[in-house]
Design a protein around this motif. Sequence first.
Motif, PDB file in Angstrom:
ATOM      1  N   PHE A  35      35.488  -5.477  13.769  1.00 24.12           N
ATOM      2  CA  PHE A  35      35.355  -6.834  14.283  1.00 24.12           C
ATOM      3  C   PHE A  35      36.070  -7.054  15.604  1.00 24.12           C
ATOM      4  O   PHE A  35      35.738  -7.970  16.348  1.00 24.12           O
ATOM      5  CB  PHE A  35      35.808  -7.829  13.202  1.00 24.12           C
TER       6      PHE A  35
ATOM      7  N   THR B 180      43.156 -10.779   6.340  1.00 27.20           N
ATOM      8  CA  THR B 180      44.038 -11.237   7.419  1.00 27.20           C
ATOM      9  C   THR B 180      45.225 -10.319   7.648  1.00 27.20           C
ATOM     10  O   THR B 180      45.880  -9.880   6.695  1.00 27.20           O
ATOM     11  CB  THR B 180      44.538 -12.658   7.078  1.00 27.20           C
TER      12      THR B 180
ATOM     13  N   GLY C 235      44.853 -13.671  13.773  1.00 24.14           N
ATOM     14  CA  GLY C 235      44.027 -14.074  14.910  1.00 24.14           C
ATOM     15  C   GLY C 235      42.653 -14.531  14.452  1.00 24.14           C
ATOM     16  O   GLY C 235      42.137 -15.559  14.897  1.00 24.14           O
TER      17      GLY C 235
ATOM     18  N   MET D 186      45.406  -4.101   8.498  1.00 24.46           N
ATOM     19  CA  MET D 186      46.155  -5.285   8.060  1.00 24.46           C
ATOM     20  C   MET D 186      47.562  -4.913   7.583  1.00 24.46           C
ATOM     21  O   MET D 186      48.231  -5.726   6.944  1.00 24.46           O
ATOM     22  CB  MET D 186      45.398  -6.006   6.940  1.00 24.46           C
TER      23      MET D 186
ATOM     24  N   THR E  23      34.723  -7.209   8.140  1.00 20.60           N
ATOM     25  CA  THR E  23      35.381  -6.868   9.399  1.00 20.60           C
ATOM     26  C   THR E  23      35.219  -5.410   9.818  1.00 20.60           C
ATOM     27  O   THR E  23      35.568  -5.084  10.945  1.00 20.60           O
ATOM     28  CB  THR E  23      36.883  -7.227   9.351  1.00 20.60           C
TER      29      THR E  23
HETATM   30  C1  PLP Z   1      42.288  -6.313  12.921  1.00 18.76           C
HETATM   31  C2  PLP Z   1      41.522  -6.254  11.648  1.00 18.76           C
HETATM   32  C3  PLP Z   1      41.698  -7.212  10.616  1.00 18.76           C
HETATM   33  C4  PLP Z   1      42.750  -8.306  10.684  1.00 18.76           C
HETATM   34  O1  PLP Z   1      42.448  -9.307  11.625  1.00 18.76           O
HETATM   35  P1  PLP Z   1      43.609 -10.283  12.161  1.00 18.76           P
HETATM   36  O2  PLP Z   1      42.977 -11.028  13.274  1.00 18.76           O
HETATM   37  O3  PLP Z   1      44.718  -9.359  12.645  1.00 18.76           O
HETATM   38  O4  PLP Z   1      44.054 -11.134  11.036  1.00 18.76           O
HETATM   39  C5  PLP Z   1      40.919  -7.111   9.486  1.00 18.76           C
HETATM   40  N1  PLP Z   1      40.011  -6.109   9.330  1.00 18.76           N
HETATM   41  C6  PLP Z   1      39.809  -5.180  10.296  1.00 18.76           C
HETATM   42  C7  PLP Z   1      38.817  -4.099  10.057  1.00 18.76           C
HETATM   43  C8  PLP Z   1      40.541  -5.220  11.493  1.00 18.76           C
HETATM   44  O5  PLP Z   1      40.348  -4.279  12.427  1.00 18.76           O
END
Ligand code: PLP
Length: 464
Positions: free
Chosen positions: A112, A255, A259, A309, A411
């Motif tokens: 993501f 999370t 962000g 995370m 994500t």
């Molecule tokens: C960075 C990431 C997150 C966490 O996102 P935040 O914005 O840091 O809370 C979750 N899943 C994946 C695969 C990520 O790369």
Amino acid sequence: MNYVSTRGVDHGLDFGAILLAGLARDGGLFVPESWPVLDLRAFERFAGGTYADVALEVMWPYVDGSSFDSDELGSIVADAYSTFDDPDVVPLRDLGDGLYLAELFHGPTLAFKDIALQLVGRLFDAELARRGQRVTIVGATSGDTGSAAIEACRDREAIDIFILHPEGRVSDVQRRQMTTVDAPNVHNIAIAGTFDDCQDLVKALFADTDFRDRRNLSAVNSINWARVMAQIVYYVRCAAQLGGGTQPVSFAVPTGNFGNVFAGYAAQRMGTPISQFIIGSNRNDILTRFLESGTMAMAGVKPTLSPAMDIQVSSNFERLLFELCNRDGARVAELMTEFRGERQFSVTADQLALLREHWDGACIDDDQTKKVIAATYEHYRVIVDPHTAVGLGAAQARRRDDGVPVVCLATAQPAKFPDAVEAAIGVRPALPDRLRNLLERDERFDSLPNDLAAVRDHIEGVLG
Ligand SMILES: *Cc1c(COP(=O)(O)O)cnc(C)c1O
């Protein structure tokens, strides 16, 4: 739009200034002076709009008043999202039972972070070119996030990027996603050491003020407002698609640094009818403990199946704290000083109650993560990665109202975490098309000792 710092000192800066600055000089994070509000008509348009159209309309109020005009932003947005391999950019998949997956992983590195970084790399380049400046981005990676930064900066005229990884300690696929990028401004360095050594080297490079200023060192880190801004778009669009801007929708978000889910909060402030935020944490559960107790207390980082995370402190939480403190920057600065000194701080009972009106959290450990991956495969015939599973598990545990659809943010592509997925369901997810033949492509990287002078001299030599 002008921006203020969450610690109250810096203020009155436009979008271009805060884009390049990242962190405020008072140590705080930038937030917009006010939250722009979308009207109902906008949600009606968004329900059928392309991702790029919605993105431009949602982000424009945050950029307006800077040296970017809306045509320039529009072409940057269109270019950034043309790198995604799904025409819908963030497709929404209906699982059944009122659960949806918003697939945030169709970008170049299958996770993501591409959604924000593909945009931010281009914004940086445009603003730097306007100012006649260049930057040198330096970062360290344990494997998961380096490639997103590299893909964001590749072929950008005004940027050189150096990414340090611990030699022999990242997976083949992760290393190759970084080292097979064939762009003259991308420089991979394998350090004979651990990830912590790499991070220490990067910190030491930034601490060398002479080198830092001469080479204009920078980081596109996750506290940059532009990254949050880019992520607001899919909350607004998913809500428009499911409820037209009038029906409530909930979001479940795996999370780490806060962000992603803070972008959801911004969408809510812009008028998106979001009734519940469900935060999923792995065993690094500082946020879920906070939602239970009102105390944010640091603990050591534990390795888990969802490494992106595995964090000790959720830096972006400071932005929500600023709102909880009625935008009293001095109060936020006090709490942050306390946090640094005593490794914890607490909010008042009233602040906690206010937060709990919309927010819930659940900690999903590795065992549960594997169970969620298995159950999702069994019930819905869908393979999810361990990060997505944490969010999905939290949604199932904390959903308040079965009548409200829950969008779970997916994500990462499951093929990025094949070992965890295989352990859960006995099936190894195949690499998607864009990574086929990754194992045959030529690699390019330099190996260096764990030594500051060696790394600095190498960077100087490359930059000439
Ligand atoms: C960075 C990431 C997150 C966490 O996102 P935040 O914005 O840091 O809370 C979750 N899943 C994946 C695969 C990520 O790369």
